[in-house]
Design a protein around this motif. Sequence first.
Motif, PDB file in Angstrom:
ATOM      1  N   SER A   3      41.450  46.481  11.481  1.00  0.00           N
ATOM      2  CA  SER A   3      42.220  47.747  11.141  1.00  0.00           C
ATOM      3  C   SER A   3      43.043  48.125  12.050  1.00  0.00           C
ATOM      4  CB  SER A   3      41.355  48.374  10.783  1.00  0.00           C
ATOM      5  OG  SER A   3      41.048  50.096  10.209  1.00  0.00           O
ATOM      6  N   SER A   4      43.412  49.389  11.417  1.00  0.00           N
ATOM      7  CA  SER A   4      44.238  50.463  12.942  1.00  0.00           C
ATOM      8  C   SER A   4      43.575  50.968  13.575  1.00  0.00           C
ATOM      9  CB  SER A   4      45.321  50.862  11.692  1.00  0.00           C
ATOM     10  OG  SER A   4      44.784  51.817  11.130  1.00  0.00           O
ATOM     11  N   GLN A   5      42.189  51.172  12.890  1.00  0.00           N
ATOM     12  CA  GLN A   5      41.471  52.108  13.717  1.00  0.00           C
ATOM     13  C   GLN A   5      40.128  51.268  14.055  1.00  0.00           C
ATOM     14  OE1 GLN A   5      40.625  54.506  10.542  1.00  0.00           O
ATOM     15  NE2 GLN A   5      41.341  56.206  11.284  1.00  0.00           N
ATOM     16  N   ALA A   6      39.517  51.410  15.256  1.00  0.00           N
ATOM     17  CA  ALA A   6      38.285  50.938  16.029  1.00  0.00           C
ATOM     18  C   ALA A   6      37.752  51.354  16.976  1.00  0.00           C
ATOM     19  CB  ALA A   6      39.445  49.601  17.001  1.00  0.00           C
ATOM     20  N   LEU A   7      36.531  50.633  17.321  1.00  0.00           N
ATOM     21  CA  LEU A   7      35.499  52.031  17.221  1.00  0.00           C
ATOM     22  C   LEU A   7      34.510  50.348  19.140  1.00  0.00           C
ATOM     23  CD1 LEU A   7      33.417  53.993  18.011  1.00  0.00           C
ATOM     24  CD2 LEU A   7      31.623  52.406  16.118  1.00  0.00           C
ATOM     25  N   ILE A   8      34.878  51.226  20.417  1.00  0.00           N
ATOM     26  CA  ILE A   8      34.410  50.318  21.713  1.00  0.00           C
ATOM     27  C   ILE A   8      33.148  51.295  21.337  1.00  0.00           C
ATOM     28  CG2 ILE A   8      34.838  50.326  23.522  1.00  0.00           C
ATOM     29  CD1 ILE A   8      37.170  49.952  23.121  1.00  0.00           C
ATOM     30  N   VAL A   9      32.251  50.334  21.502  1.00  0.00           N
ATOM     31  CA  VAL A   9      30.412  51.120  22.318  1.00  0.00           C
ATOM     32  C   VAL A   9      30.516  50.114  22.420  1.00  0.00           C
ATOM     33  CG1 VAL A   9      28.137  51.126  20.901  1.00  0.00           C
ATOM     34  CG2 VAL A   9      30.260  50.570  19.925  1.00  0.00           C
ATOM     35  N   GLY A  93      47.675  45.074  15.328  1.00  0.00           N
ATOM     36  CA  GLY A  93      47.260  46.512  14.502  1.00  0.00           C
ATOM     37  C   GLY A  93      46.494  47.977  15.163  1.00  0.00           C
ATOM     38  N   VAL A  94      46.295  47.451  15.343  1.00  0.00           N
ATOM     39  CA  VAL A  94      44.917  48.381  16.160  1.00  0.00           C
ATOM     40  C   VAL A  94      45.562  49.539  16.721  1.00  0.00           C
ATOM     41  CG1 VAL A  94      43.176  48.850  17.998  1.00  0.00           C
ATOM     42  CG2 VAL A  94      43.065  46.709  16.690  1.00  0.00           C
ATOM     43  N   LYS A  95      45.644  51.022  16.250  1.00  0.00           N
ATOM     44  CA  LYS A  95      46.201  51.951  16.833  1.00  0.00           C
ATOM     45  C   LYS A  95      46.094  52.851  17.216  1.00  0.00           C
ATOM     46  CE  LYS A  95      50.511  49.856  15.398  1.00  0.00           C
ATOM     47  NZ  LYS A  95      50.847  48.750  16.097  1.00  0.00           N
ATOM     48  N   ASP A  96      44.354  53.275  16.797  1.00  0.00           N
ATOM     49  CA  ASP A  96      43.936  54.659  17.320  1.00  0.00           C
ATOM     50  C   ASP A  96      41.988  53.551  17.394  1.00  0.00           C
ATOM     51  OD1 ASP A  96      45.669  56.657  16.493  1.00  0.00           O
ATOM     52  OD2 ASP A  96      45.172  55.775  15.199  1.00  0.00           O
ATOM     53  N   VAL A  97      41.874  54.267  18.880  1.00  0.00           N
ATOM     54  CA  VAL A  97      40.562  53.715  19.104  1.00  0.00           C
ATOM     55  C   VAL A  97      39.526  54.724  19.692  1.00  0.00           C
ATOM     56  CG1 VAL A  97      39.422  52.242  21.231  1.00  0.00           C
ATOM     57  CG2 VAL A  97      41.341  51.098  19.842  1.00  0.00           C
ATOM     58  N   VAL A  98      38.434  54.271  18.972  1.00  0.00           N
ATOM     59  CA  VAL A  98      37.714  55.818  19.311  1.00  0.00           C
ATOM     60  C   VAL A  98      36.085  55.288  19.823  1.00  0.00           C
ATOM     61  CG1 VAL A  98      35.734  57.395  18.643  1.00  0.00           C
ATOM     62  CG2 VAL A  98      37.609  57.232  17.466  1.00  0.00           C
ATOM     63  N   VAL A  99      35.864  55.876  21.537  1.00  0.00           N
ATOM     64  CA  VAL A  99      35.433  55.197  22.488  1.00  0.00           C
ATOM     65  C   VAL A  99      34.226  55.349  23.174  1.00  0.00           C
ATOM     66  CG1 VAL A  99      35.516  54.552  24.700  1.00  0.00           C
ATOM     67  CG2 VAL A  99      37.647  54.343  23.974  1.00  0.00           C
ATOM     68  N   ASP A 100      33.071  55.002  22.853  1.00  0.00           N
ATOM     69  CA  ASP A 100      31.784  56.062  22.696  1.00  0.00           C
ATOM     70  C   ASP A 100      31.415  55.531  24.248  1.00  0.00           C
ATOM     71  OD1 ASP A 100      28.744  56.801  23.070  1.00  0.00           O
ATOM     72  OD2 ASP A 100      28.196  54.714  23.057  1.00  0.00           O
ATOM     73  N   ALA A 101      31.858  57.048  25.167  1.00  0.00           N
ATOM     74  CA  ALA A 101      31.901  57.059  26.384  1.00  0.00           C
ATOM     75  C   ALA A 101      30.388  57.555  26.814  1.00  0.00           C
ATOM     76  CB  ALA A 101      32.900  58.669  26.547  1.00  0.00           C
ATOM     77  N   SER A 102      29.332  58.232  26.026  1.00  0.00           N
ATOM     78  CA  SER A 102      28.446  58.167  26.016  1.00  0.00           C
ATOM     79  C   SER A 102      28.203  58.344  27.737  1.00  0.00           C
ATOM     80  CB  SER A 102      27.028  58.874  25.552  1.00  0.00           C
ATOM     81  OG  SER A 102      26.556  57.139  25.591  1.00  0.00           O
ATOM     82  N   LEU A 103      27.125  57.043  27.997  1.00  0.00           N
ATOM     83  CA  LEU A 103      27.320  56.322  29.537  1.00  0.00           C
ATOM     84  C   LEU A 103      27.646  57.018  30.591  1.00  0.00           C
ATOM     85  CD1 LEU A 103      26.602  52.789  28.688  1.00  0.00           C
ATOM     86  CD2 LEU A 103      24.418  54.567  28.047  1.00  0.00           C
ATOM     87  N   ASP A 104      28.966  57.458  30.945  1.00  0.00           N
ATOM     88  CA  ASP A 104      30.003  58.163  31.560  1.00  0.00           C
ATOM     89  C   ASP A 104      31.448  57.771  30.927  1.00  0.00           C
ATOM     90  OD1 ASP A 104      31.582  58.091  34.219  1.00  0.00           O
ATOM     91  OD2 ASP A 104      29.592  57.416  34.985  1.00  0.00           O
ATOM     92  N   PRO A 105      31.581  59.251  30.788  1.00  0.00           N
ATOM     93  CA  PRO A 105      32.716  59.630  29.998  1.00  0.00           C
ATOM     94  C   PRO A 105      33.985  59.645  30.730  1.00  0.00           C
ATOM     95  CG  PRO A 105      31.184  61.190  29.743  1.00  0.00           C
ATOM     96  CD  PRO A 105      29.845  60.621  30.808  1.00  0.00           C
ATOM     97  N   HIS A 106      33.307  59.771  32.510  1.00  0.00           N
ATOM     98  CA  HIS A 106      35.372  59.884  33.049  1.00  0.00           C
ATOM     99  C   HIS A 106      35.353  58.326  33.583  1.00  0.00           C
ATOM    100  CE1 HIS A 106      37.329  59.454  36.602  1.00  0.00           C
ATOM    101  NE2 HIS A 106      36.752  60.989  37.511  1.00  0.00           N
ATOM    102  N   ALA A 107      34.130  57.374  33.869  1.00  0.00           N
ATOM    103  CA  ALA A 107      34.882  55.548  33.820  1.00  0.00           C
ATOM    104  C   ALA A 107      34.477  55.432  32.715  1.00  0.00           C
ATOM    105  CB  ALA A 107      33.622  55.358  34.259  1.00  0.00           C
ATOM    106  N   ALA A 108      34.411  55.311  31.301  1.00  0.00           N
ATOM    107  CA  ALA A 108      35.533  54.614  30.193  1.00  0.00           C
ATOM    108  C   ALA A 108      36.628  55.403  29.678  1.00  0.00           C
ATOM    109  CB  ALA A 108      33.917  55.684  29.189  1.00  0.00           C
ATOM    110  N   ALA A 109      36.619  56.696  30.681  1.00  0.00           N
ATOM    111  CA  ALA A 109      38.449  57.193  30.405  1.00  0.00           C
ATOM    112  C   ALA A 109      39.285  56.111  30.930  1.00  0.00           C
ATOM    113  CB  ALA A 109      38.734  58.789  30.178  1.00  0.00           C
ATOM    114  N   VAL A 110      38.806  56.657  32.438  1.00  0.00           N
ATOM    115  CA  VAL A 110      39.828  55.413  33.392  1.00  0.00           C
ATOM    116  C   VAL A 110      39.826  53.948  33.130  1.00  0.00           C
ATOM    117  CG1 VAL A 110      39.118  54.647  36.111  1.00  0.00           C
ATOM    118  CG2 VAL A 110      39.034  56.962  35.483  1.00  0.00           C
ATOM    119  N   ALA A 111      38.397  53.139  31.980  1.00  0.00           N
ATOM    120  CA  ALA A 111      38.778  51.913  32.381  1.00  0.00           C
ATOM    121  C   ALA A 111      39.298  51.233  31.137  1.00  0.00           C
ATOM    122  CB  ALA A 111      37.118  51.143  32.069  1.00  0.00           C
TER     123      ALA A 111
END
Length: 320
Positions: A3-9, A93-111
Motif C-alpha cells: 500500500s502507499s501507507q505503511a506502519l513501522i513497529v 508505492g510506499v509514500k506515507d509511513v507512521v512510526v511507533d516511536a514510543s520506545l524512544d521518539p528522538h532515536a526513532a525520528a533520527v533513524a
Amino acid sequence: MSSSQALIVPFDPSAPSQAVAGVLPLQLWSLTPSGDKAPKAGATATFYNTPASKTTTISSVGDGFSSKSSEVKRELVRKSVGAAVKELRAFDGVKDVVVDASLDPHAAAVAAHLSLYKFTLKTNVPSPFDPRNAEPAGDKIAFAPVEASAEWDRGVVYAQSQNLARTLAEYPANMVTPTAFTERVRREFEGIANVEIVVRDEAWAAQKGMNVFLSVTHGTSEPAKFLEIIYKGAADKTAAPLAFVGKGITFDSGGISLKPGAGMKLMRGDMGGAAAVVSAALAIAKLQLPINLVVTTPLTENMPGPSATKPGDMCVSSTP
C-alpha cells in the motif's frame, strides 16, 4: 501488493505483546520461519494488508531490551527503525509511513530520516539532489509518529541537519564551489531567527593579513570565500559565544604537490569540516538553543596552476 501507507513497529521480543495501531508484533513474528531464538536487533518482517489497506514492517530491538542502559536502548531503537525504513524504501508505492516511536521518539525520528537518505545524481529518474531544481524536492517517504511529541520533532531536526552535511560532502566539486557553498548556506538559514550570515571575499582576507589562507587560492580560478554564521540565542546577546571552525577546501588536488590520481575525486570531501559545523549550526538555530555561536569556514579550492604556491614558499604578513 504493498500500500502507499505503511506502519513501522519496533518490538521487544521478550516483553508482553501490546497492540500498536491495531498490530500485535509478537503475534505477527510468530508467523515467520524464525525458529526458537529471539530475533536480533534489526531483524525485520513485512506484512501486507495488515491492518487493512496498510503495509506493516515489524522490527526487533533485540532480546533483553528492558535491561539495557539508556544509551544502548537508544542505539537499538535506531538500528531497529533504520532497518525497517531500509526495507520499506525498496517498495516504490510506499509514500506515507507512521512510526511507533514510543520506545524512544528522538532515536526513532533520527533513524527514520537518516535511513531514508540516499544521495544520487543519476539522470534516469529525477534526482532530489539536482542543483538545477527550482524548489527543494520532498522526501520519497513522509514520516509521522503514532503519537506526536517534541522529542520526535527534535530528532527530525537532528537528522535533517546531518543529511545536509552528507549532501554537501557528496556533491562533486563543480557543484559545490566556495560560492555555491555560501549560497546554499544562505538558503538553508533563510527565515531562522537570531541568525546573521556574512560572506567575506578575498579582498577582505587580504586586508586581514590572511596570507596563508590566500596562498592556497593561487592555483584556482574559483574565488575564495570566508563564511561566518553568527547565531545569538542566549538571553545575553553579548555573552561570549561558542566557536566552531570548519575546514572548507571544496576540492584538494594537492596543488603543485599533486595527489595520486586514484581516488582523487574523493577529495571533494575535504570540505567535510565546513559541512559539519554549518549543519551543526543549522540544528542549533532551528532548535533556538539558548547559546551564542560563531561559525567560521574558510572556503577555497587547492589546485595546481601557474600561480600556485610552491613547496618551500614562505607566507609573510603584508607589513614588516
